[in-house]
Design an enzyme around this catalytic site. Structure first.
Site, PDB file in Angstrom:
ATOM      1  N   ASP A  80      46.116   8.897  25.658  1.00 32.33           N
ATOM      2  CA  ASP A  80      47.136   7.957  26.123  1.00 32.33           C
ATOM      3  C   ASP A  80      46.843   7.463  27.537  1.00 32.33           C
ATOM      4  O   ASP A  80      47.132   6.317  27.876  1.00 32.33           O
ATOM      5  CB  ASP A  80      48.517   8.617  26.077  1.00 32.33           C
ATOM      6  CG  ASP A  80      49.052   8.746  24.656  1.00 32.33           C
ATOM      7  OD1 ASP A  80      48.593   7.995  23.781  1.00 32.33           O
ATOM      8  OD2 ASP A  80      49.938   9.590  24.426  1.00 32.33           O
ATOM      9  N   ASN A 154      54.092   2.678  31.074  1.00 32.75           N
ATOM     10  CA  ASN A 154      54.976   3.835  30.921  1.00 32.75           C
ATOM     11  C   ASN A 154      56.107   3.829  31.938  1.00 32.75           C
ATOM     12  O   ASN A 154      57.274   3.723  31.572  1.00 32.75           O
ATOM     13  CB  ASN A 154      54.183   5.145  31.078  1.00 32.75           C
ATOM     14  CG  ASN A 154      53.837   5.788  29.755  1.00 32.75           C
ATOM     15  OD1 ASN A 154      54.173   5.278  28.693  1.00 32.75           O
ATOM     16  ND2 ASN A 154      53.160   6.919  29.817  1.00 32.75           N
TER      17      ASN A 154
END
Length: 314
Positions: A80, A154
């Protein structure tokens, strides 16, 4: 999605990958065998060779600028963290991204290593789940003058320095005071980031189809300071009113120092990121797998014992 020959796919390798590493080259070989044009990001090359426009066997190495101009899709092999960095590099290009999980959890890189063929080709040829997700844009100002600006897929995190103490922040939303906060930090998260740092700080999980920003205090001095979800149209302004060595972190990969009196302005970026998931992708199944929902403590121990990366297993 296009099914014709000549569609260009950019392949990105995990951070620190070497030319000898096989995963990205296996992916490139598979794409070439299925009549796709392939560009491999030159980040896999030694720095001294990045500008040589090298061609190695069947692979054409390209800079990020060339990929932005020529690629129809981007395939990212890594975890990620790799995905987040490349997503920022390709921001505003509107190139759809596909992730192959070479990391641990794999919330964003959802094709398993043992399922690349045929899942990747099926996804590229149209049998896919399409999704758009939002970025955050953050700007740091000092005495009213812009000092830095970055984007985050994010979260944007404001945190105290390593010398101890708390950070003091004045938080305003659309020109109105929300609160004055004294805490270890403050997380401003997208729905994508709601399963990352924000979740560990007791923030809520937001489904990625929701348009909003989650604000989560980190260890607040006043225990009544709780997470709050705001509309995506919100303009957030945070003024640093106290604290030493305060930092602003974008996806925990880009870091800037701020001083008392500096302001951080945050809003949703105008263009989203586009993701392509495999045909059998299911968001809730992903949460059950990654967060071990519905598993008893006994089941959880037996499933994960001895596994280097449980994210690679159903």
């Amino acid at each position: 999605m296009p099914k014709k020959q000549g569609v260009c796919v950019a392949v990105f390798a995990k951070h620190g990958a070497r030319v000898s590493q096989t995963i990205w080259s296996d992916v490139a070989d598979l794409l070439i065998a299925n009549q796709f044009k392939v560009l491999v990001c030159d980040s896999v090359l030694p720095k001294s060779k990045k500008n040589d426009n090298l061609r190695c066997q069947k692979y054409t190495f390209a800079s990020i600028e060339q990929i932005r101009s020529n690629a129809d899709y981007a395939v990212i092999t890594g975890g990620d963290g790799t995905f987040l960095g490349i997503a920022r590099d390709l921001a505003e290009s509107e190139i759809p991204l596909i992730g192959i999980n070479q990391g641990r959890l794999g919330f964003l890189t959802d094709i398993r290593l043992d399922d690349i063929d045929p899942t990747l080709i099926e996804t590229l040829r149209g049998d896919s789940v399409k999704e758009s997700r939002q970025y955050l844009h953050g700007q740091i100002l000092r005495n009213g003058e812009p000092m830095a600006e970055h984007i985050a897929l994010n979260d944007i995190v404001i945190s105290r320095g390593i010398v101890g103490g708390m950070v003091d922040l004045k938080v305003e939303v659309d020109g109105r005071l929300m609160y004055n906060l004294r805490a270890d930090g403050l997380i401003l998260s997208t729905p994508t980031g709601s399963t990352a740092y924000a979740l560990s700080a007791d923030g809520p999980i937001l489904h990625p189809s929701l348009a909003g920003i989650v604000i989560v205090p980190v260890a607040p001095h006043a225990l009544t300071n709780r997470p709050i979800a705001l509309p995506a149209s919100s303009n957030i302004e945070i003024t640093v009113t106290g604290g030493k060595q305060t930092g602003v972190h974008f996806d925990m990969q880009i870091n800037d120092r701020v001083r008392v009196g500096d302001q951080i302005r945050i809003q949703v970026a105008p263009k989203p990121i586009h993701l392509l998931h495999p045909p059998r992708y299911d968001y809730f199944a992903m949460l059950r797998q990654k967060l071990h929902w519905s598993a008893s403590p006994t089941e959880l121990a037996s499933r994960t014992r001895g596994l280097r990366d449980s994210g690679h297993h159903a």
